[in-house]
Design a protein around this motif. Sequence first.
Motif, short mmCIF file in Angstrom:
data_model
loop_
_atom_site.label_atom_id
_atom_site.label_comp_id
_atom_site.label_asym_id
_atom_site.label_seq_id
_atom_site.Cartn_x
_atom_site.Cartn_y
_atom_site.Cartn_z
N THR A 63 71.89 21.85 -36.69
CA THR A 63 72.42 20.72 -37.46
C THR A 63 73.68 20.16 -36.82
O THR A 63 73.89 18.94 -36.77
CB THR A 63 72.72 21.14 -38.91
OG1 THR A 63 71.52 21.63 -39.52
CG2 THR A 63 73.25 19.96 -39.72
N ASP A 64 74.53 21.05 -36.31
CA ASP A 64 75.76 20.60 -35.65
C ASP A 64 75.44 19.78 -34.41
O ASP A 64 76.09 18.76 -34.13
CB ASP A 64 76.62 21.81 -35.29
CG ASP A 64 77.09 22.58 -36.51
OD1 ASP A 64 77.69 21.96 -37.40
OD2 ASP A 64 76.83 23.79 -36.58
N TYR A 65 74.45 20.22 -33.64
CA TYR A 65 74.07 19.48 -32.45
C TYR A 65 73.49 18.10 -32.82
O TYR A 65 73.76 17.10 -32.14
CB TYR A 65 73.05 20.27 -31.64
CG TYR A 65 73.66 21.33 -30.75
CD1 TYR A 65 74.15 21.01 -29.49
CD2 TYR A 65 73.76 22.65 -31.17
CE1 TYR A 65 74.73 21.97 -28.66
CE2 TYR A 65 74.33 23.63 -30.36
CZ TYR A 65 74.81 23.27 -29.11
OH TYR A 65 75.39 24.22 -28.31
N LEU A 66 72.71 18.04 -33.89
CA LEU A 66 72.14 16.76 -34.32
C LEU A 66 73.22 15.81 -34.80
O LEU A 66 73.16 14.60 -34.57
CB LEU A 66 71.09 16.99 -35.42
CG LEU A 66 69.80 17.68 -34.99
CD1 LEU A 66 68.90 17.92 -36.19
CD2 LEU A 66 69.07 16.85 -33.93
N GLU A 67 74.24 16.35 -35.49
CA GLU A 67 75.35 15.50 -35.95
C GLU A 67 76.12 14.93 -34.76
O GLU A 67 76.50 13.75 -34.77
CB GLU A 67 76.28 16.31 -36.85
CG GLU A 67 75.69 16.62 -38.22
CD GLU A 67 76.57 17.54 -39.03
OE1 GLU A 67 76.37 17.63 -40.26
OE2 GLU A 67 77.48 18.17 -38.44
N VAL A 68 76.35 15.76 -33.75
CA VAL A 68 77.03 15.27 -32.55
C VAL A 68 76.19 14.20 -31.86
O VAL A 68 76.70 13.16 -31.42
CB VAL A 68 77.33 16.44 -31.59
CG1 VAL A 68 77.79 15.91 -30.23
CG2 VAL A 68 78.39 17.35 -32.18
N ALA A 69 74.88 14.45 -31.77
CA ALA A 69 74.00 13.47 -31.14
C ALA A 69 73.98 12.16 -31.93
O ALA A 69 73.97 11.07 -31.34
CB ALA A 69 72.58 14.04 -31.05
N TRP A 70 74.02 12.25 -33.26
CA TRP A 70 73.99 11.06 -34.12
C TRP A 70 75.24 10.22 -33.90
O TRP A 70 75.16 9.01 -33.68
CB TRP A 70 73.88 11.50 -35.57
CG TRP A 70 73.54 10.39 -36.54
CD1 TRP A 70 73.38 9.07 -36.23
CD2 TRP A 70 73.31 10.52 -37.94
NE1 TRP A 70 73.07 8.35 -37.36
CE2 TRP A 70 73.02 9.21 -38.42
CE3 TRP A 70 73.33 11.59 -38.82
CZ2 TRP A 70 72.75 8.98 -39.77
CZ3 TRP A 70 73.06 11.35 -40.17
CH2 TRP A 70 72.77 10.07 -40.63
N LEU A 71 76.42 10.86 -33.98
CA LEU A 71 77.66 10.12 -33.78
C LEU A 71 77.76 9.58 -32.35
O LEU A 71 78.19 8.44 -32.13
CB LEU A 71 78.86 11.01 -34.09
CG LEU A 71 80.24 10.35 -33.98
CD1 LEU A 71 80.34 9.13 -34.88
CD2 LEU A 71 81.35 11.35 -34.30
N THR A 72 77.33 10.39 -31.39
CA THR A 72 77.34 9.93 -29.99
C THR A 72 76.45 8.71 -29.81
O THR A 72 76.80 7.75 -29.13
CB THR A 72 76.87 11.06 -29.06
OG1 THR A 72 77.77 12.16 -29.16
CG2 THR A 72 76.79 10.59 -27.63
N CYS A 73 75.28 8.76 -30.45
CA CYS A 73 74.34 7.63 -30.37
C CYS A 73 74.97 6.36 -30.94
O CYS A 73 74.84 5.27 -30.37
CB CYS A 73 73.06 7.99 -31.10
SG CYS A 73 71.87 6.66 -31.22
N SER A 74 75.67 6.49 -32.08
CA SER A 74 76.30 5.31 -32.70
C SER A 74 77.39 4.75 -31.80
O SER A 74 77.50 3.53 -31.61
CB SER A 74 76.88 5.69 -34.06
OG SER A 74 75.86 6.12 -34.94
N LEU A 75 78.22 5.62 -31.23
CA LEU A 75 79.28 5.16 -30.33
C LEU A 75 78.69 4.55 -29.07
O LEU A 75 79.21 3.56 -28.54
CB LEU A 75 80.21 6.32 -29.99
CG LEU A 75 80.98 6.93 -31.17
CD1 LEU A 75 81.80 8.12 -30.71
CD2 LEU A 75 81.88 5.88 -31.82
N ALA A 76 77.60 5.13 -28.59
CA ALA A 76 76.94 4.59 -27.40
C ALA A 76 76.37 3.20 -27.70
O ALA A 76 76.37 2.32 -26.83
CB ALA A 76 75.83 5.53 -26.93
N THR A 77 75.88 3.00 -28.92
CA THR A 77 75.35 1.69 -29.30
C THR A 77 76.46 0.64 -29.32
O THR A 77 76.25 -0.51 -28.92
CB THR A 77 74.67 1.76 -30.68
OG1 THR A 77 73.63 2.74 -30.63
CG2 THR A 77 74.07 0.42 -31.06
N VAL A 78 77.66 1.04 -29.77
CA VAL A 78 78.81 0.12 -29.70
C VAL A 78 79.12 -0.21 -28.25
O VAL A 78 79.41 -1.36 -27.90
CB VAL A 78 80.04 0.73 -30.39
CG1 VAL A 78 81.26 -0.15 -30.19
CG2 VAL A 78 79.76 0.93 -31.87
#
Length: 364
Positions: A322-337
């Motif tokens: 779950t921790d890895y998925l949360e990091v991936a999720w936030l990273t994905c959002s920042l990457a989209t910006v």
Amino acid sequence: MEIEDDTPSTGEEAVVVLGVVAAPGQPIGLARKLVDSDLIEHVQTTFPGARWQIEVVEASIVQPPATDAQIVDAARDVLLEHEWDLVVCLTDLPLHVGKRPVVAHANAVHGVAVLSVPALGPTGLRQRARNTVTGLVGQLLGADAEYLREHRKSPSKSPLQHRVRQLGTDVDDEGTAFTARVLTGNLRLLSGMVRANRPWSLALGLSRALTGAIAAGVFALVTADIWLLADTFGWIRLTGVAIGSIIAITATLIIGANLWERGTSRQSRQQIVLFNTVTVITVVLGVAAFYAALFVLATVGALCLVVPQVFGDALGHDPGITDYLEVAWLTCSLATVGGALGAGLETDEAVRDAAYTQHPAESV
């Protein structure tokens, strides 16, 4: 399939104006022959529901060499200038979809079709042009090849008749009531437009946006502060950041490439509402596909690059999936910006080509 007729009764006959803009030389000569012969009767018989009018304009709307997107944009400008409902452009330039030459393009989003006259061949020119133009009109009304075949069997009972009548009715409704009527009365057309645009391919055509997203993603993925933020944000904040990033890149693409269309003419308002609606849906779905691909890449990157021991020391507890998925999720959002910043560097032509793919006419 039955469609309720929500077109208001104005007491006046619905009139659909089909503009034909033709380049000097063979194209304008062919256009005048078509109008002088039986093109109007052929279109009227094939697509009942309103009285059709055809207006012909001779113009060199682009200077060669010109891309297919430039021809469509120029023809769209002529359509709005003359307040036509649909336009078919006859050109002497070659047309392509990718690297494949085609006879014609039909773009229902813009209400524009383009026909390359030389591609029709040397014989039977008038009949082939008439049949091709009629097929293009059908596609501009939102019908694919299978739908057109069903329509030809029983034109008077086809939902296309409703679309023709609605297109030719000049309404006075204002504001949200007008917009709601246009959208609810054209759901099938909207879905067909969006499907034809293949929004999932949008990300593949935006190289600069992808480069910016990857750069931002790699930076975020190896930053301990991002790990801590992802661990403390919770799903509500992560969802908000995700939605905000999607809105950011969508707005950048639409505003930066000038995809939002404006118009004051009553005759063009319905088309503009449909155009802008399809624009937003297409870009949002394309960005969503872009976001999903980045999430997969970010998840793989997190599992490969973020060392569990270092990750656990930063979080203060043993990391789980779950921790890895949360990091991936936030990273994905920042990457989209970051992708939004890269999207601002894209050329207008690249965005338009990616968002509004031209398609060959099925009838030729």
